[in-house]
Design an enzyme around this catalytic site. Structure first.
Site, PDB file in Angstrom:
ATOM      1  N   HIS A 191       0.822  -1.210   0.000  1.00  0.00           N
ATOM      2  CA  HIS A 191       0.000   0.000   0.000  1.00  0.00           C
ATOM      3  C   HIS A 191       0.857   1.262   0.000  1.00  0.00           C
ATOM      4  CE1 HIS A 191      -3.562  -2.362   0.354  1.00  0.00           C
ATOM      5  NE2 HIS A 191      -3.161  -2.911   1.459  1.00  0.00           N
ATOM      6  N   ARG A 298     -11.374   2.289  -4.757  1.00  0.00           N
ATOM      7  CA  ARG A 298     -11.292   1.355  -3.623  1.00  0.00           C
ATOM      8  C   ARG A 298     -12.144   1.878  -2.463  1.00  0.00           C
ATOM      9  NH1 ARG A 298      -5.795   2.205  -5.256  1.00  0.00           N
ATOM     10  NH2 ARG A 298      -4.832   0.329  -6.136  1.00  0.00           N
ATOM     11  N   ARG A 334     -15.472  -0.441  -6.795  1.00  0.00           N
ATOM     12  CA  ARG A 334     -15.379  -1.790  -6.231  1.00  0.00           C
ATOM     13  C   ARG A 334     -16.096  -1.831  -4.892  1.00  0.00           C
ATOM     14  NH1 ARG A 334      -9.433  -4.056  -5.151  1.00  0.00           N
ATOM     15  NH2 ARG A 334      -9.515  -2.612  -3.403  1.00  0.00           N
ATOM     16  N   GLU A 432      -8.938 -12.073  -9.698  1.00  0.00           N
ATOM     17  CA  GLU A 432      -7.712 -12.037  -8.903  1.00  0.00           C
ATOM     18  C   GLU A 432      -7.439 -13.361  -8.203  1.00  0.00           C
ATOM     19  OE1 GLU A 432      -8.237  -8.917  -5.975  1.00  0.00           O
ATOM     20  OE2 GLU A 432     -10.400  -9.188  -6.058  1.00  0.00           O
ATOM     21  N   ASN A 455      -2.364  -7.674  -8.490  1.00  0.00           N
ATOM     22  CA  ASN A 455      -1.667  -7.686  -7.195  1.00  0.00           C
ATOM     23  C   ASN A 455      -1.927  -8.987  -6.450  1.00  0.00           C
ATOM     24  OD1 ASN A 455      -1.133  -5.134  -8.033  1.00  0.00           O
ATOM     25  ND2 ASN A 455      -2.140  -4.088  -6.336  1.00  0.00           N
ATOM     26  N   ASP A 456      -3.201  -9.376  -6.359  1.00  0.00           N
ATOM     27  CA  ASP A 456      -3.535 -10.629  -5.669  1.00  0.00           C
ATOM     28  C   ASP A 456      -3.380 -11.841  -6.578  1.00  0.00           C
ATOM     29  OD1 ASP A 456      -4.046  -9.950  -3.014  1.00  0.00           O
ATOM     30  OD2 ASP A 456      -6.061  -9.241  -3.464  1.00  0.00           O
ATOM     31  N   ARG A 466       2.774 -10.633  -0.862  1.00  0.00           N
ATOM     32  CA  ARG A 466       3.493  -9.440  -1.320  1.00  0.00           C
ATOM     33  C   ARG A 466       3.996  -8.583  -0.167  1.00  0.00           C
ATOM     34  NH1 ARG A 466      -0.972  -4.963  -2.958  1.00  0.00           N
ATOM     35  NH2 ARG A 466      -2.806  -5.974  -2.151  1.00  0.00           N
ATOM     36  N   CYS A 503      -6.608  -3.580 -13.322  1.00  0.00           N
ATOM     37  CA  CYS A 503      -6.507  -2.510 -12.338  1.00  0.00           C
ATOM     38  C   CYS A 503      -5.409  -2.780 -11.307  1.00  0.00           C
ATOM     39  CB  CYS A 503      -7.840  -2.286 -11.636  1.00  0.00           C
ATOM     40  SG  CYS A 503      -8.497  -3.741 -10.795  1.00  0.00           S
TER      41      CYS A 503
END
Length: 576
Positions: A191, A298, A334, A432, A455-456, A466, A503
């Site tokens: 993040h 988000r 989302r 994801e 990312n996931d 991560r 995304c």
């Protein structure tokens, strides 16, 4: 003596400046017996005046940088400092017990916390408790003669050094004064890294030692492209760094010319460049970035930054504002994605051995339908004010998707029956989880769009957390297995006649970009600060030529390095 601190390249660019440590100071107080009460009362009143002045300064700067909404909390804090009952109680403690001012503040704080903590179901009182803690902390710091680090108060260019970057701290910063970030923790997709890229500020994360080795005021050069920090640079190295910084500003000005251009490849293939955003405070940066859409809003930060569950009306106002500001450009919102490393502070959550594979995202929404339905109603009502797309996170099975859609359909039907105004809404899902990628052809027939959350997807496919430094080397966006899954999703979406977006952070990665363009990805959503650089790169690429490159890497490459080598060989001049 010059030393080099190694970390992870998190946000491109070079920055040179003095260290500003964002450390939490020791605010421990002890009881002391006071004989000169007048002196102590005067000391307390001076600290009180200094605290009011400090909060007023913060309010003014936050209002200027982030808007009046973000500044409201500081208005509430100043009101507390002018509350005669509250302040009078502290003075009475000093007079009755003959104790020092900071100890009297701690006594009153304990009483306030006990009273308000017992009323946990009252959102207003919980917010008051949070504000009081912030006020008491500042007041105590002034009494102890300790300076609280606060990015909202920074008035000169600095390099921020902290264990990990917290969104609520970073967003209050003046972007003109914060030149760079260095953290102990984090990875390329953590993040803190995402936040740095969204602010377009050079950053090196995951150094593991920055807060131990760097002191306030120390001169450093941050290289967010190479992932290192030069400590105690020479005069020549400082000059070189500052020259690089000046060149970055010039390049950014050149890129500004592309702000109102469409995103079209050299051979005429058009794609959409969208922005990721976490809070309404990001909206000015998104609008200024040249984004053609918001590809990911988000919404969890609406919940994480609050002291209580946001009401339907509170959410509606925020969604409406974003949709109105972006109209006629589409906005993908989302639904709530909490769990894993994002837990709501005001809601008790069950401890899980492996929270990243536990009750998070859509699983939480389906388990807590009252919260989910409230958010969906707010979204449906807001759709009357712009082009809305609703996206469900972390879908793993068709049953989850169908259940989420059924709840959405139910709430929409109820609002329709009440004649509530609403617009056309596209309903989609994030891909994801590897299971969703493998069954993308089935999912594509049941949604209006799909968006790949790399990312996931990378973490779950390669079994690499991560946020875990020990397995950071396994977090490989160019791994052929990842590319095969992405290619499969894009092909499935196009076969079903729906658009496919991305995304995750990979969407703005210059090495990945030629491959994604060659695969036919329709929309790239990324940090606002990356959009113009990406548009410039796409305008130099030939999508049809890259189709064969993408096919070769997907079918022939065995390692991430092989993929990188292939891409660099195919488009050497563009990737300089």
């Amino acid at each position: 003596m010059k030393t080099m601190l190694k970390g992870i390249a998190a946000s491109d660019g070079v920055a040179c400046g003095r260290v500003y440590r964002l450390d939490e100071p020791d605010l421990h107080v002890s009881q002391q017996t006071i004989t000169d009460l007048d002196y102590e009362l005067n000391r307390f009143r001076q600290a009180l005046e200094a605290t009011v002045s400090e909060i007023e300064t913060i309010k003014t700067r936050v209002n200027k940088n982030l808007g009046a909404d973000r500044a409201q909390v500081f208005i509430a804090q100043m009101a507390m400092l002018k509350d005669r009952d509250l302040i009078g109680n502290i003075e009475h403690q000093m007079q009755d017990r003959h104790v020092n001012a900071e100890f009297a503040v701690s006594l009153v704080s304990a009483t306030v916390e006990d009273e308000l903590a017992a009323l946990a179901d009252n959102p207003y009182l919980q917010e008051r408790l949070t504000n009081w803690r912030a006020v008491a902390k500042r007041l105590t710091a002034h009494l102890l003669g300790v300076t609280l680090p606060d990015l909202a108060l920074v008035s000169e260019p600095v390099i921020v050094v902290t264990h990990d970057l917290i969104a609520s701290e970073a967003v209050a910063a003046n972007p003109q004064q914060v030149l760079g970030f260095i953290t102990d923790a984090g990875g390329r997709t953590s993040h803190s890294s995402i936040l740095a890229r969204s602010l377009n500020i050079p950053a090196v994360v995951g150094t593991q030692a920055a807060t131990h080795e760097l002191t306030n005021g120390e001169l450093v050069v941050v290289n967010g492209t190479q992932g290192n920090v030069m400590v105690g640079p020479t005069t020549e190295e400082v000059a070189t760094a500052r020259q690089t910084m000046a060149q970055r500003v010039k390049n950014q000005r050149k890129l500004e010319k592309l702000k109102h251009f469409e995103t079209v490849s050299r051979d005429g293939v058009g794609v959409t460049l969208a922005a990721n955003m976490g809070t309404v405070a990001d909206l000015p940066r998104v609008v200024a970035s040249g984004a053609e859409a918001i590809g990911l809003f988000r919404t969890e930060f609406l919940y994480l930054d609050a002291q209580h569950l946001p009401t339907e009306d509170e959410q509606f106002e925020i969604y409406r504002r974003v949709l109105e500001k972006m109209r006629p450009r589409p906005v993908v919102i989302r639904t709530l994605d909490v769990g894993g490393d994002k837990n709501l502070p005001y809601r008790t959550s069950q401890s899980e051995a492996n929270p990243f594979m536990g009750a998070r995202a859509i699983r939480q929404s389906l388990a807590h339908q009252q919260v989910f339905r409230s958010q969906l109603r707010a979204l449906i009502r807001a759709s009357a004010f712009g082009q809305l797309k609703i996206m469900f996170p972390m879908i793993a099975t068709l049953d989850e998707l169908r259940q989420a859609k059924a709840i959405y359909d139910d709430e929409r039907a109820k609002l329709t029956a009440k004649r509530v105004p609403m617009g056309e809404i596209a309903v989609g899902m994030m891909v994801e989880v590897p299971a969703a990628a493998l069954l993308a052809d089935r999912f594509a027939n049941e949604v209006d769009f799909m968006s790949i959350g790399t990312n996931d997807l990378i973490g779950y496919t390669l079994a690499a957390d991560r946020t875990n430094q020990n397995v950071a080397y396994l977090y490989q966006p160019y791994h052929p297995a990842i590319l095969r899954l992405i290619d499969r999703v894009i092909s499935a979406g196009h076969a079903a006649g729906i658009p496919v977006a991305m995304c995750g952070e990979m969407a703005g990665d210059p090495i990945a970009l030629p491959l994604l363009l060659g695969m036919g990805l329709d929309e790239f959503s990324m940090a606002p600060g990356t959009i113009l650089k990406t548009r410039q790169l796409i305008r130099q690429l030939d999508a049809h030529e890259l189709a064969s490159l993408a096919e070769t890497t997907v079918n022939s490459a065995g390692t991430s390095q092989e993929v990188i080598t292939m891409v660099q060989a195919a488009v050497p001049n563009v990737l300089k």
